[in-house]
Design an enzyme around this catalytic site. Structure first.
Site, PDB file in Angstrom:
ATOM      1  CG  ASP A  72      23.865  39.359  91.024  1.00 17.58           C
ATOM      2  OD1 ASP A  72      25.096  39.383  90.856  1.00 17.58           O
ATOM      3  OD2 ASP A  72      23.332  39.237  92.132  1.00 17.58           O
TER       4      ASP A  72
ATOM      5  CG  ASP B 130      26.885  35.028  95.007  1.00 15.65           C
ATOM      6  OD1 ASP B 130      27.267  34.352  95.964  1.00 15.65           O
ATOM      7  OD2 ASP B 130      27.366  34.930  93.860  1.00 15.65           O
TER       8      ASP B 130
ATOM      9  CG  ASP C 276      21.355  41.027  94.707  1.00 15.27           C
ATOM     10  OD1 ASP C 276      22.193  41.257  93.809  1.00 15.27           O
ATOM     11  OD2 ASP C 276      21.656  40.538  95.801  1.00 15.27           O
TER      12      ASP C 276
END
Length: 229
Positions: free
Chosen positions: A18, A20, A175
């Site tokens: 991922d 961001d 995240d």
């Protein structure tokens, strides 16, 4: 960094990340662009601390959440998204930085033979620009935003398109819940970074491992793959 036997596990492994909140702390630039769109329309500015729990499902959802937190309904969403993207991309990496340990770890993984990619719900044009601005582009075989796949995270197709084919083993590093959902749908292991942008606590997402430092990713992956073999 790892024992010889563990390091060998990364040869021809496919690892998707991922963007961001996992690779890059983009919140300062995201909140700058977000507030530039919503404040002139009468909504209160979103604090930096709050935007980290609003990111992860794309620009439109970010704008919708900014409206919802003030009890407002978003109008003319396409125009707002386009305005947000234009403001954001003009200075996409003004304050955004790779998290500690990211570049050294990516370099180690690539040198060990891993095939690295980005699997993000961030618009592809912004992802390409940000990664290039931060000097990270050479680490990745592909950057797959929502326009480059048939269905974005948490759909398994997004992760599969990011990983490519003919790999020995694979995993996703993220995240938030869309990352865990995509990996589970694809039947692959997933690691969550505790410092990232998540609506819920990292430990509640159901990942195989929760890590606090990016430099711990290789060892954790090796242990997960060893247990599965």
């Amino acid at each position: 960094m790892l024992e010889t036997g563990q390091a060998a596990l990364f040869d021809n492994a496919a690892i998707a990340f991922d963007l961001d909140g996992t690779l890059v702390d983009t919140a300062p630039d995201l909140v700058r662009a977000l507030n530039a769109v919503i404040v002139p329309r009468g909504l209160p500015a979103v604090p930096l601390a709050d935007v980290r729990a609003m990111v992860g499902r794309g620009a439109r959802v970010l704008l919708e959440r900014a409206h919802a937190r003030s009890g407002a309904e978003m109008q003319d969403g396409d125009a707002l998204v386009a305005e947000f993207i234009e403001i954001y991309k003009t200075d996409v990496a003004a304050e955004s930085r790779a998290f500690p340990g990211v570049e050294d770890t990516l370099a180690w993984l690539k040198d060990a033979g891993a095939r690295l990619s980005v699997c993000t719900n961030k618009p592809s044009v912004l992802s390409d620009l940000l990664i290039a601005e931060l000097g990270l582009a050479d680490y990745f075989e592909r950057i797959v935003g929502p326009e480059r796949t048939s269905a974005k995270k948490p759909d398994a197709a997004h992760l599969r398109d990011s990983l490519g084919a003919d790999f020995a083993r694979a995993a996703l590093i993220g995240d938030s819940a869309p990352d865990v959902g995509s990996a589970r749908a694809a039947g692959l292991p997933v690691i969550v970074m505790s410092y990232g942008y998540s609506e819920n606590p990292a430990g509640s997402l159901g990942a195989d491992r929760v890590l606090h430092a990016f430099g711990d990713v290789p060892r954790a992956l090796a242990e997960i793959w060893q247990r599965a073999s």
